[in-house]
Motif scaffolding. Structure first.
Motif, PDB file in Angstrom:
ATOM      1  N   LYS A   1      -6.098   4.345   3.284  1.00  0.00           N
ATOM      2  CA  LYS A   1      -5.769   3.221   2.402  1.00  0.00           C
ATOM      3  C   LYS A   1      -7.002   2.434   1.958  1.00  0.00           C
ATOM      4  O   LYS A   1      -6.967   1.735   0.949  1.00  0.00           O
TER       5      LYS A   1
ATOM      6  N   LEU B   1       0.834  -1.207   0.000  1.00  0.00           N
ATOM      7  CA  LEU B   1       0.000   0.000   0.000  1.00  0.00           C
ATOM      8  C   LEU B   1       0.868   1.257   0.000  1.00  0.00           C
ATOM      9  O   LEU B   1       0.586   2.222  -0.725  1.00  0.00           O
TER      10      LEU B   1
ATOM     11  N   ASN C   1      -9.130  -0.907  -2.116  1.00  0.00           N
ATOM     12  CA  ASN C   1      -7.942  -0.056  -2.040  1.00  0.00           C
ATOM     13  C   ASN C   1      -8.336   1.342  -2.526  1.00  0.00           C
ATOM     14  O   ASN C   1      -8.802   1.511  -3.652  1.00  0.00           O
TER      15      ASN C   1
END
Length: 417
Positions: A100, A75, A305
């Motif tokens: 995130k 990430l 995401n």
């Protein structure tokens, strides 16, 4: 003229093919569940892609112990997949707070889940939910039906009946009464304290009282489970102090132990390993007629995401994950992992069915240490592992364990009424 028409048709066909290819999206899924890779590849992905041929799925799991570190690195580097499999509570909340994970509160499929189901993946105030709940696991006891039939035993409904069963198995001597060790510590808390505890602290009522500061870990209802655990040691067999989690699994599936304090996640594995018929019973209540409570713990969810380049395709997939079709598929592909959606699901595996049936009879709650209370130092979850193991071994009294845990929690946690 004919050549020009042919060339134009060929160019048009090429352009259309290019447009079709441009519209096809591949979504990559990050997960720690590498043990169910074949289920995703053989059942879940084909079912979704058949209904959504323009969206392809690529399931790319990591080793469970490495998942958090690997995921965080990806990430941070911008290389993580489009879809993120979510552990419950603080690990995923930290990802959401860090920008995130996307807010999924407005996802249509979220209407299929209760607030309790969403609690593992919602902000503390419940204003935002960032992962779709996929499944929970339920705690109880799995037992060897052949051993029970041989000894003329019945499933115990009360704590007194439970110990009478253990005494009968111990007196016979043909089986270890119960397979559990304290070497790894977490089982003592997860399949011990968190399994039987909700019947004493009354599930969500007690958990919420602990969060608000109205209850203390040194109160009788929080010490009482330790008082029961203190009696377990004499039924766990010789050398239980050095016995690991795999050791306990083997003792039970090889037919050497009659009862296994369990999480429903064992169902799939035990089905393939045990050559005897198994049954299951919920944690026995303290007294006949008492209301029953079970740990029906939110275990796995999936989110988006926030940096994905395909947010709409990802939402399409998550709406499908929130559907009865996915719930039925997942529950039967992985018996022992139970859908959290409010739509009833028909479960085929008889042992998994038994666990799921307790939801109709008992009140559901989640593990008491998972939401908010393990954010500080000392970590209440890890301290509960240790305290449970120490009490079972007789190295710490139940009241001392409760007092120690409360002192540690109070050193950093300020209740928020």
């Amino acid at each position: 003229m004919t050549k020009r028409i042919f060339a134009g048709a060929l160019l048009g066909s090429t352009l259309l093919t290019g447009i079709a290819q441009a519209q096809e999206v591949t979504l990559t899924i990050e997960s720690w569940r590498n043990d169910d890779l074949s289920i995703w590849q053989d059942q879940i992905i084909p079912a979704f892609e058949a209904a959504h041929p323009d969206i392809k799925l690529d399931f790319t799991p990591s080793a469970p112990a490495e998942y958090n570190a690997v995921l965080n690195s990806k990430l941070d580097a911008g290389s993580a997949g489009d879809l993120i499999t979510c552990r419950p509570f603080d690990a995923s909340l930290a990802l959401y707070d860090g920008g995130k994970l996307a807010d999924l509160s407005d996802l249509d499929g979220m209407s299929n889940f209760s607030d309790v189901a969403k609690s593992g993946w919602s902000t503390d105030d419940g204003s935002a939910t960032y992962c779709v709940p996929m499944a929970s696991v339920i705690h109880g006891f799995i037992y060897n039906k052949d051993a029970f039939d041989e000894l003329g035993l019945e499933e115990p409904a009360t704590v007194d009946a439970f110990f009478a069963v253990l005494d009968a198995i111990k007196e016979d001597g043909g089986y270890i009464p119960m397979a559990m060790g304290t070497n790894d510590q977490w089982e003592a808390a997860t399949m011990g304290y968190q399994n039987i505890g909700p019947n004493y602290w009354k599930g969500e009522e007690g958990r919420q009282a602990l969060l608000s500061g109205e209850a203390s870990l040194s109160d009788p209802e929080w010490v009482a489970p330790y008082e029961q655990l203190a009696r377990w040691g004499e039924y766990l067999g010789d050398g239980f102090e050095a016995q690991t989690y795999p050791d306990s699994q083997n003792l039970f599936t090889l037919g050497r132990a009659a009862i296994y304090p369990a999480g429903s996640w064992e169902v799939s594995g035990f089905n393939t390993l045990a050559d005897f018929e198994m049954g299951a019973f919920p944690p026995p209540v303290p007294n006949a007629g008492d209301e029953c409570y079970i740990s029906d713990h939110t275990d796995i969810g999936i989110g988006i995401n926030a940096a994905t380049e395909h947010p709409e395709a990802a939402k399409t997939f998550l709406d499908w994950v929130a559907s009865p079709e996915f719930a039925t598929l997942y529950a039967n592909a992985l018996p022992g992992f139970f859908p959290l959606s409010e739509t009833p699901v028909e479960i085929e595996d008889p042992l998994a069915q038994e666990f799921a049936s307790w939801r109709q009879e008992c009140n559901s709650t989640i593990r008491s240490t998972y939401q908010i209370l393990s954010r500080g130092t000392p970590n209440l979850e890890n301290e509960t592992w240790n305290a449970s193991a120490q009490v079972i071994k007789g190295a710490e009294t139940p009241s001392d364990a409760g007092a120690r845990l409360q002192e540690g929690l109070a050193s950093w946690y300020e209740p928020k009424p």
